[in-house]
Structures are given as structure tokens and as C-alpha cells.
Write an enzyme that holds these catalytic residues in place. Structure first.
Site, PDB file in Angstrom:
ATOM      1  N   ARG A 194     -19.615  17.763  21.527  1.00 56.88           N
ATOM      2  CA  ARG A 194     -20.973  17.934  22.064  1.00 56.88           C
ATOM      3  C   ARG A 194     -21.691  16.649  22.490  1.00 56.88           C
ATOM      4  O   ARG A 194     -22.840  16.710  22.917  1.00 56.88           O
ATOM      5  CB  ARG A 194     -21.886  18.709  21.094  1.00 56.88           C
ATOM      6  CG  ARG A 194     -21.384  20.090  20.840  1.00 56.88           C
ATOM      7  CD  ARG A 194     -22.379  21.101  20.401  1.00 56.88           C
ATOM      8  NE  ARG A 194     -23.342  20.750  19.408  1.00 56.88           N
ATOM      9  CZ  ARG A 194     -24.282  21.586  18.987  1.00 56.88           C
ATOM     10  NH1 ARG A 194     -24.346  22.804  19.481  1.00 56.88           N
ATOM     11  NH2 ARG A 194     -25.141  21.224  18.082  1.00 56.88           N
ATOM     12  N   ASP A 195     -21.033  15.499  22.416  1.00 54.48           N
ATOM     13  CA  ASP A 195     -21.704  14.274  22.864  1.00 54.48           C
ATOM     14  C   ASP A 195     -20.690  13.273  23.418  1.00 54.48           C
ATOM     15  O   ASP A 195     -20.708  12.091  23.066  1.00 54.48           O
ATOM     16  CB  ASP A 195     -22.522  13.655  21.721  1.00 54.48           C
ATOM     17  CG  ASP A 195     -23.577  12.678  22.224  1.00 54.48           C
ATOM     18  OD1 ASP A 195     -23.967  12.751  23.413  1.00 54.48           O
ATOM     19  OD2 ASP A 195     -24.030  11.838  21.419  1.00 54.48           O
ATOM     20  N   ILE A 196     -19.832  13.760  24.311  1.00 53.14           N
ATOM     21  CA  ILE A 196     -18.873  12.865  24.959  1.00 53.14           C
ATOM     22  C   ILE A 196     -19.636  12.031  25.979  1.00 53.14           C
ATOM     23  O   ILE A 196     -20.267  12.568  26.886  1.00 53.14           O
ATOM     24  CB  ILE A 196     -17.740  13.669  25.625  1.00 53.14           C
ATOM     25  CG1 ILE A 196     -16.946  14.425  24.565  1.00 53.14           C
ATOM     26  CG2 ILE A 196     -16.835  12.745  26.443  1.00 53.14           C
ATOM     27  CD1 ILE A 196     -15.930  15.391  25.115  1.00 53.14           C
TER      28      ILE A 196
END
Length: 181
Positions: free
Chosen positions: A50-52
Site C-alpha cells: 500500500r505504499d510503494i
């Protein structure tokens, strides 16, 4: 939990800054291949990062080996849509802004598309570029047609039109061995 920060590594943001803000298409291909594989393996194992983003990828400056780090926004991958966004707003998929929901794998594809765009174009796509991308009419001087086409495949506004996560590494852009590192 102890997280490694091996030497001589730095986050991808600092790495690209040392290259003037963007990296060559060939080096971006090396980075994206590893980032995509990491995202795919996470999802395959039921984890959604969820936070690439640039800051959550470490790169070894000598070997160009990439590691995905910081699972602080992560969640278990589920089939039902997520109704809360966790991560960095610049990487937020458009369907969340429109409907307040998104599915994990298409959102991961979106974030990988943003990542690729930033790596080779030095900045986030502006509304005009996003429109051209959505129309499959995106090109940029100095980038191969295959790279621009992969960006378009990842950054389609409608999630059902995006390339599937498992298909990204099969894209022609990854088969081009003539790009310089």
C-alpha cells in the site's frame, strides 16, 4: 522487529536525485523488474504493501539490487475493496478519489506505474499527461515506445483497463535488452 539498511544502499529517491532526478530507461527497467517482482510476491503471499514509492525502495548503489521496505501502511490482501487509503497521496489510485474504494492489485499496478513515470520523467504526471496516458497517446522524448506503452498500461484511470500485476513482467519493455544501464 529489526529492519536492515545495508551499506552501500540508499533509498531510491536519494539515488535518483544523485542522477539529477531521473535515471536512464535501462536502469529504470532493472529497478522496475525488481520492484514489480517484490510487489507481486507480496500479493501472492496475501500481503498488500500500500505504499510503494521511491522512499520505500532501497537500492544497492553498486549492484543495483532493490529491496522493498517499510510495511507500515501494509495490510492483508483481501478480495473486497478497501475503503480507507493508506500510503502517499501522489500514488493514490484515481478510483479511490472517485468512489472512496479501491482493490489491492489494481492499486498496486497504479503505484508501480507512478513509480516508473517518476523514475524516467523526474516528476509525477500532470493532468495533461494523465489524459494522454489514459488515451494511450503518451510519448516522451528520449523514452522508448515500449516504456511509454507500459506506463499507459499501468496508469489507466479505470482499474479494469490496467494491466494485471502478474502480467507486468511479461510486457515487451522488460524484454528489450538493448537499453543501457
Amino acid at each position: 522487529m529489526v529492519l536492515e539498511y545495508p551499506s552501500p544502499c540508499e533509498d531510491l529517491y536519494a539515488f535518483t536525485e544523485s542522477y539529477g532526478g531521473s535515471i536512464s530507461e535501462g536502469l529504470a527497467r532493472v529497478v522496475m523488474q525488481q520492484a514489480t517482482q517484490a510487489a507481486y510476491m507480496c500479493c501472492r503471499n496475501g500481503v498488500l504493501h500500500r505504499d510503494i514509492k521511491l522512499e520505500n525502495l532501497l537500492i544497492n548503489k553498486e549492484t543495483h539490487k532493490v529491496k522493498l521496505i517499510d510495511f507500515g501502511c501494509g495490510d492483508l490482501l483481501k478480495k473486497l475493496p478497501y475503503d480507507t487509503f493508506a500510503g502517499t497521496l501522489e500514488y493514490c489510485p484515481p478510483e479511490f478519489e472517485e468512489t472512496g474504494e479501491y482493490n489491492g492489485k489494481p492499486a498496486t499496478v497504479w503505484s508501480l506505474g507512478i513509480l516508473l513515470f517518476v523514475l524516467v520523467c523526474e516528476d509525477f504526471p500532470n493532468p495533461q499527461e494523465l489524459h494522454m496516458i489514459n488515451e494511450n497517446n503518451f510519448s516522451k522524448a528520449g523514452l522508448s515506445d515500449e516504456c511509454c506503452q507500459l506506463i499507459s498500461c499501468c496508469l489507466q484511470q479505470k482499474p479494469e483497463l490496467r494491466i494485471q500485476l502478474k502480467e507486468i513482467l511479461l510486457h515487451e519493455w522488460f524484454k528489450d535488452t538493448n537499453l543501457e544501464n
